[in-house]
Design an enzyme around this catalytic site. Structure first.
Site, PDB file in Angstrom:
ATOM      1  CE  LYS A 175      -5.948 -33.334 -45.861  1.00 17.98           C
ATOM      2  NZ  LYS A 175      -5.292 -34.654 -45.613  1.00 17.98           N
ATOM      3  CB  CYS A 212      -5.732 -40.189 -50.107  1.00 21.01           C
ATOM      4  SG  CYS A 212      -6.546 -40.222 -48.484  1.00 21.01           S
TER       5      CYS A 212
HETATM    6  O1  LIG Z   1      -2.946 -38.759 -48.878  1.00 17.88           O
HETATM    7  C1  LIG Z   1      -3.182 -38.860 -47.669  1.00 17.88           C
HETATM    8  N1  LIG Z   1      -2.362 -39.592 -46.903  1.00 17.88           N
HETATM    9  C2  LIG Z   1      -2.590 -39.813 -45.598  1.00 17.88           C
HETATM   10  O2  LIG Z   1      -1.818 -40.540 -44.951  1.00 17.88           O
HETATM   11  N2  LIG Z   1      -3.670 -39.221 -45.007  1.00 17.88           N
HETATM   12  C3  LIG Z   1      -4.412 -38.229 -45.687  1.00 17.88           C
HETATM   13  C4  LIG Z   1      -5.877 -38.266 -45.334  1.00 17.88           C
HETATM   14  O3  LIG Z   1      -6.349 -39.308 -44.829  1.00 17.88           O
HETATM   15  O4  LIG Z   1      -6.531 -37.246 -45.624  1.00 17.88           O
HETATM   16  N3  LIG Z   1      -4.253 -38.244 -47.102  1.00 17.88           N
END
Ligand SMILES: O=C1NC(=O)NC(C(=O)O)N1
Length: 312
Positions: A45, A131
């Site tokens: 993540k 993001c």
């Molecule tokens: O880079 C991102 N893309 C997304 O679609 N969602 C996550 C997030 O919102 O953390 N981060």
């Protein structure tokens, strides 16, 4: 006999499939489940320097045609994920791993890259410049000057393999401008695309949006975005130096979609929404479906058809 091995930069993987950052990769338990699956590798993540709670819930919804999310970068902090990949890389059975970072500022991104540089991490680092879900924070990679400055600074301090996670672009002039910038740097790869930012799903029965943050605006994934993802993969393959590999992300539901990403030019293919819906067993199905399709078409390796989409 079909051979699914693929290489990216100086790394080789048993197959081209892996999770998309943000899906099934928040905790060490989830990451271990990915390692135990038929995925070729994994990405963590996107981390910020410290633990981050993220946006209020509900912040993710599966939809008939895909998904919408506004997670807001919830994560356990960089040290948690760095400890995980450093702990795993001593195991010869574990493939090279990807570590994703997404600072809320260029300074935070540089601080995290500096932390990683100091370690003996031997995998690949993914700088998430796209993001769409941190309120008040624009997607860096839609600002070409900011992207150029970010990459100038990053490559001045970071000498391990580095890729960037990009948002979708929708104008051929933007592909030209972005490719000219990216070609200036010794990038290991680009990962295209991130979710299609700030979609709005409305449930007509309840007359309500699907997620709480940002009045319901969120990143779209799944079948909605496959043609956009394929276009971004192919447009960058046509424009980038061949040394810059491409990870194709977006809209993969089955082996044919994986095949299409590779036909468009992808070296590896990430799965987000379908992994969220089906769990890590999705990689068993996708590798089997890809293998069946390649057998039907009499292809032995991914290189036999990579980037060879035909025009009319
Ligand atoms: O880079 C991102 N893309 C997304 O679609 N969602 C996550 C997030 O919102 O953390 N981060």
């Amino acid at each position: 006999m079909v051979n699914l091995t693929t290489s990216l930069h100086n790394y080789t993987f048993q197959n081209p499939l892996m999770n998309a950052s943000g899906v099934h990769c928040y905790t060490t338990e989830q990451l271990d489940e990915l390692l135990a699956s038929d995925a070729g590798t994994l990405v963590t993540k996107s981390a910020t320097t410290e633990y981050r709670q993220g946006n209020p819930e509900p912040r993710y919804r599966n939809l008939a045609l895909g998904s919408i999310n506004s997670m807001g970068l919830p994560n356990e902090g960089l040290k948690y994920y760095l400890d995980y990949v450093l702990g795993k890389q001593t195991d010869a059975q574990v493939p090279p791993l990807f570590l994703s970072v997404a600072g809320l500022s260029m300074a935070e991104d540089l601080e995290m890259l500096a932390q990683i540089e100091k370690t003996d991490f031997n995998g690949l680092t993914e700088l998430n410049l796209s993001c769409p879900n941190v309120p008040g924070k624009p997607q860096v990679a839609y600002d070409f000057e900011a992207t150029e400055k970010m990459l100038d600074e990053a490559f001045s301090i970071f000498h391990k393999p580095l890729g960037v996670k990009l948002p979708p672009y929708f104008d051929l002039a933007q592909f030209d401008i972005m490719a000219n910038i990216l070609n200036k740097y010794p990038l290991a790869y680009i990962n295209t695309i991130n979710s299609v930012g700030n979609g709005l799903y409305i449930d007509v029965d309840s007359e309500t949006v699907a997620i709480k943050p940002k009045g319901g605006f969120g990143g779209l994934g799944g079948a909605y975005i496959l043609p956009t993802a394929l276009a971004n993969v192919h447009a960058f393959r046509q424009r980038l130096n061949p040394e810059i590999a491409i990870i194709g992300t977006g809209g993969v539901q089955n082996g044919a979609d994986v095949f299409a990403h590779i036909l468009a030019g992808a070296d590896m293919v990430q799965v987000g929404t379908q992994l969220a819906k089906d769990g890590p067993a999705v990689f068993t199905r996708l590798t089997q479906e890809l293998t069946n399709l390649m057998t039907e078409k009499n292809y032995q390796t991914l290189a036999d058809f990579r980037g060879k989409v035909k025009t009319l």
